[in-house]
Write an enzyme that holds these catalytic residues in place. Structure first.
Site, short mmCIF file in Angstrom:
data_model
loop_
_atom_site.label_atom_id
_atom_site.label_comp_id
_atom_site.label_asym_id
_atom_site.label_seq_id
_atom_site.Cartn_x
_atom_site.Cartn_y
_atom_site.Cartn_z
N LYS A 111 7.45 -30.33 -16.15
CA LYS A 111 7.44 -31.96 -15.51
C LYS A 111 7.56 -32.92 -14.55
CE LYS A 111 6.62 -33.39 -20.84
NZ LYS A 111 6.86 -34.68 -21.50
N LYS A 194 -1.05 -27.40 -20.93
CA LYS A 194 -1.74 -28.39 -21.93
C LYS A 194 -2.37 -29.35 -22.21
CE LYS A 194 2.50 -29.90 -23.82
NZ LYS A 194 3.52 -30.60 -24.59
N LYS A 197 -0.79 -36.45 -23.57
CA LYS A 197 -1.11 -37.58 -23.56
C LYS A 197 -0.04 -38.09 -22.38
CE LYS A 197 2.05 -37.30 -27.78
NZ LYS A 197 3.13 -36.82 -27.36
#
Ligand code: AQP
Length: 332
Positions: A111, A194, A197
């Site tokens: 991230k 993956k 959202k």
């Protein structure tokens, strides 16, 4: 009867990966267990989220969970910030966990990307808050997607270090419940990432509120390679996009991968994608319709969340107060 805790971030609208990796297991686990399901809005704040969007997404995801089958009368459904025990215990865990442990978290590396200096410190200590979410309830079973296994190992390390440092047997060991068949659903645009959202491309995921046209378009445009579908599972190796689409089909049709390939081997992706679209639509349509219905009454959603927060606090407050006593906080 096990106490189960799991959460979902209201950083966007829940997608097929969240459903197959987590939510449908939560629904099944309500039977015979005490389920505590949380919209983890404190976690959502670790990356920038517009306040109005956060409020709206918290309500929509609450409606979605109910539409998927979470029964708020039986299970506890609430938003994390409404129960202060999470933040109180997370602070203690910030002081128990070691910097090096967090530095090894692959999700943080993914991230944060190359721009580590610019991400929030909340993103770095995210796994400590996740450990607090679970351990504030002395929950022992945590149904999550396999992307969360490393975080759960860390939660157990934190619990053990707390118990060891303070000479107590206070926090229990957590057992991850990871359903391998649906372990990880990947992005429709990049089979190595993956489904998420927060991916800037809406085309990368199937939201649980998507209508039939959106689903058909996203699957039609999903990245594939030029080869036809192979005749064996081994033939999917090094073909991440093909592997992902066949896996989604297999999980939704409740068939082993080999059986899906037996039916579709040698075909191009065109016809396969049409069959996949039908299957995905059949699962998502009832969820999306029920969500739209539930969402109309925001007052009722807020009442459900308030009631869930009261029930959650009744469990977590005494546990976290005890942890605060153990570390030596004066409670005048
Ligand atoms: N792609 C996935 N495949 C299988 N399971 C998944 N989960 C998430 N993505 C996949 C599981 O869904 C639960 C809730 O996830 P989360 O909202 O807490 O956070 P996340 O794992 O970070 O999910 P996202 O969608 O990628 O959200 P953002 O983009 O906000 O970070 C978890 O149990 C997770 O394993």
């Amino acid at each position: 009867m096990a106490r189960i805790f799991s959460g979902i971030q209201p950083t966007g609208i829940a997608h097929l990966g969240n459903y197959l990796g987590a939510i449908r297991n939560w629904v099944a686990l309500q039977e015979g267990n005490e389920g505590i399901y949380c919209l983890v809005d404190l976690h959502a704040l670790t990356v920038w989220v517009d306040p109005a969007a956060l409020r709206a997404q918290t309500r929509t995801n609450a409606a979605l969970l109910i539409a998927c089958g979470i029964d708020p009368a039986r299970s506890i459904l609430f938003n994390q910030s409404a129960v202060h025990a999470h933040a109180r215990l997370a602070w203690i865990f910030n002081c128990v966990a070691r910097f090096g442990w967090l530095n090894r978290m692959t999700q943080f590396k993914d991230k944060a990307g190359k721009d580590r200096e610019a991400v929030s410190t909340g993103l770095f200590v995210y796994p400590n808050l996740m450990a607090a979410d679970i351990l504030a309830y002395h929950a022992t079973e945590v149904p999550v997607g396999d992307d969360q296994s490393q975080h759960l190992e860390l939660a157990n390390d934190i619990a053990q270090k707390f118990n060891h440092d303070y000479g107590v047997e206070f926090f229990p060991t957590i057992t991850p419940r990871i359903m391998s068949a649906s372990a990880r659903i990947m992005s429709l645009r990049d089979g190595s990432k993956k489904m998420s959202k927060s991916d800037p491309s809406d085309q990368s995921r199937i939201n649980l509120t998507d209508n039939a046209d959106a689903i058909a378009q996203k699957i039609r445009r999903a990245k594939t390679d030029a080869e036809p579908l192979p005749d064996s599972v081994e033939g999917l190796a090094h073909r991440p996009e093909a592997q992902n689409l066949v896996s989604i089909y297999a999980v939704l049709a409740n068939q082993p991968l080999a059986e899906v390939l037996r039916t579709h081997e040698g075909k191009g992706f065109g016809p396969f994608k049409e069959s996949l679209t039908e299957l995905v639509e059949s699962v998502i349509r009832p969820i999306a319709e029920a969500t739209r219905q539930i969402e109309q009454d925001t007052g009722e959603i807020d009442r459900i969340l308030r009631n869930g927060a009261d029930r959650a606090a009744a469990i977590a407050d005494p546990i976290v107060t005890e942890a605060e006593k153990i570390v030596g906080f004066l409670q005048p």
